[in-house]
Design a protein around this motif. Sequence first.
Motif, PDB file in Angstrom:
ATOM      1  N   ALA A  36     -48.618 -17.763  -3.272  1.00 26.98           N
ATOM      2  CA  ALA A  36     -47.345 -18.033  -4.039  1.00 26.98           C
ATOM      3  C   ALA A  36     -47.305 -17.742  -5.444  1.00 26.98           C
ATOM      4  N   PHE A  37     -48.272 -18.254  -5.799  1.00 25.06           N
ATOM      5  CA  PHE A  37     -48.617 -17.723  -7.628  1.00 25.06           C
ATOM      6  C   PHE A  37     -48.603 -16.152  -7.329  1.00 25.06           C
ATOM      7  N   LEU A  38     -49.318 -15.515  -6.981  1.00 28.11           N
ATOM      8  CA  LEU A  38     -49.737 -13.743  -6.677  1.00 28.11           C
ATOM      9  C   LEU A  38     -48.067 -13.754  -6.798  1.00 28.11           C
ATOM     10  N   ILE A  39     -47.408 -13.874  -6.270  1.00 31.86           N
ATOM     11  CA  ILE A  39     -45.418 -13.194  -5.623  1.00 31.86           C
ATOM     12  C   ILE A  39     -44.706 -13.778  -7.165  1.00 31.86           C
ATOM     13  N   ILE A  40     -44.923 -14.893  -7.457  1.00 35.46           N
ATOM     14  CA  ILE A  40     -44.082 -15.176  -9.112  1.00 35.46           C
ATOM     15  C   ILE A  40     -44.351 -14.586  -9.731  1.00 35.46           C
ATOM     16  N   GLN A  41     -46.055 -13.789  -9.730  1.00 36.92           N
ATOM     17  CA  GLN A  41     -46.735 -13.589 -10.954  1.00 36.92           C
ATOM     18  C   GLN A  41     -45.938 -12.077 -11.675  1.00 36.92           C
ATOM     19  N   HIS A  42     -45.940 -11.311  -9.790  1.00 35.71           N
ATOM     20  CA  HIS A  42     -45.536 -10.183 -10.060  1.00 35.71           C
ATOM     21  C   HIS A  42     -44.306  -9.891 -10.120  1.00 35.71           C
ATOM     22  N   SER A  43     -43.170 -11.109 -10.490  1.00 39.10           N
ATOM     23  CA  SER A  43     -41.854 -11.244 -10.364  1.00 39.10           C
ATOM     24  C   SER A  43     -41.133 -10.704 -11.947  1.00 39.10           C
ATOM     25  N   ASP A  44     -40.070 -10.877 -12.359  1.00 40.40           N
ATOM     26  CA  ASP A  44     -40.101 -10.702 -13.589  1.00 40.40           C
ATOM     27  C   ASP A  44     -39.925 -12.266 -14.090  1.00 40.40           C
ATOM     28  N   ASN A  45     -39.833 -12.648 -15.120  1.00 39.94           N
ATOM     29  CA  ASN A  45     -39.945 -13.319 -16.608  1.00 39.94           C
ATOM     30  C   ASN A  45     -39.080 -14.526 -16.069  1.00 39.94           C
ATOM     31  N   GLU A  46     -37.522 -14.271 -15.321  1.00 40.04           N
ATOM     32  CA  GLU A  46     -37.283 -15.347 -15.177  1.00 40.04           C
ATOM     33  C   GLU A  46     -37.783 -16.551 -14.057  1.00 40.04           C
ATOM     34  N   LYS A  47     -37.949 -15.823 -13.551  1.00 37.25           N
ATOM     35  CA  LYS A  47     -38.423 -16.423 -12.283  1.00 37.25           C
ATOM     36  C   LYS A  47     -40.513 -16.874 -12.694  1.00 37.25           C
TER      37      LYS A  47
END
Length: 304
Positions: free
Chosen positions: A203-214
């Motif tokens: 879950a962290f990896l996926i959000i880490q590779h998202s945009d700044n807002e997420k």
Amino acid sequence: MKKIIFILSLLIFTSLNINAQFEIQLSPADSLRQNGDITNAIEEFKKQYTNNPTDQNNIYNYACALSVVRQFDSAFKYLIIAMEMDTMIEPLTDPDFIFIRENIKWEPFENKLISMIEKKFNQKYKDIAYAKKLWRMRALDQAYYSDINLAENKIGINSTVALALWDLKYRINKQNQIELEQLIETKGWPKISEVGERAADAAFLIIQHSDNEKQKKYLPIIKKNCEQKEVNCGNYALMYDRIQINDNKPQKYGSQVKYNNETKKYELFPLEDESKVDEWRKEVGLSTLSEYVAMWGIVFSPNK
């Protein structure tokens, strides 16, 4: 593939996609695989297996290569051999197995491997359905980085092949983010006690590779779970620093580095407080900053 995981994981820790070069001992087969010669790599893996049928690392990487070229029956054969030698969780999140997951044999293999892992480590996954989704999403998150690195090195960063692969990665990451947010809405942020550490890290990896807002949206949730020891606290530090850098602010934990094209060296992004950084890193379970940045050839001497 086990041997080059270290290189690929650098994409997690740095704020930029850096083609960092590190000295890593590779077998002849692994070297061929890394250079894109999958056909000869498979022949070399086979030769090594014939010469030494007890080399688990070679057998595992042999299975990975076979999976990549869609030789699924052979891939399952050698993957099972490797797991019977020493049970590992790696196959559940290995990007080399993203296509073999679509094979009818995957679910029985996955269920058996889960049972073997639970027995070996004396643990029980409370929400196995959630864990399975996260393992798959983690594999997708890490997929194609080696192909991108190969394309950029062989053809060029702005080649049509490299750009097409980055477009593919963007689409995969976007779909992962959509699926993860739906899961979080239903089940909440994944906890180590429920899905295990590797799935929770997904879950962290996926959000880490998202945009700044997420990232900003989920940072407080990650912090709360860190305080409850339900996520890896190092993940919180990495995301906190990435948000700071994206907002043009100094980082707290020193996790983010960049490449200076003028000096041809890596360097740290600005720190909030050099004298306290190691104290803050220790609080979240990270090594000293000098140890961490040494892998990039950076020398850090904190001001006391």
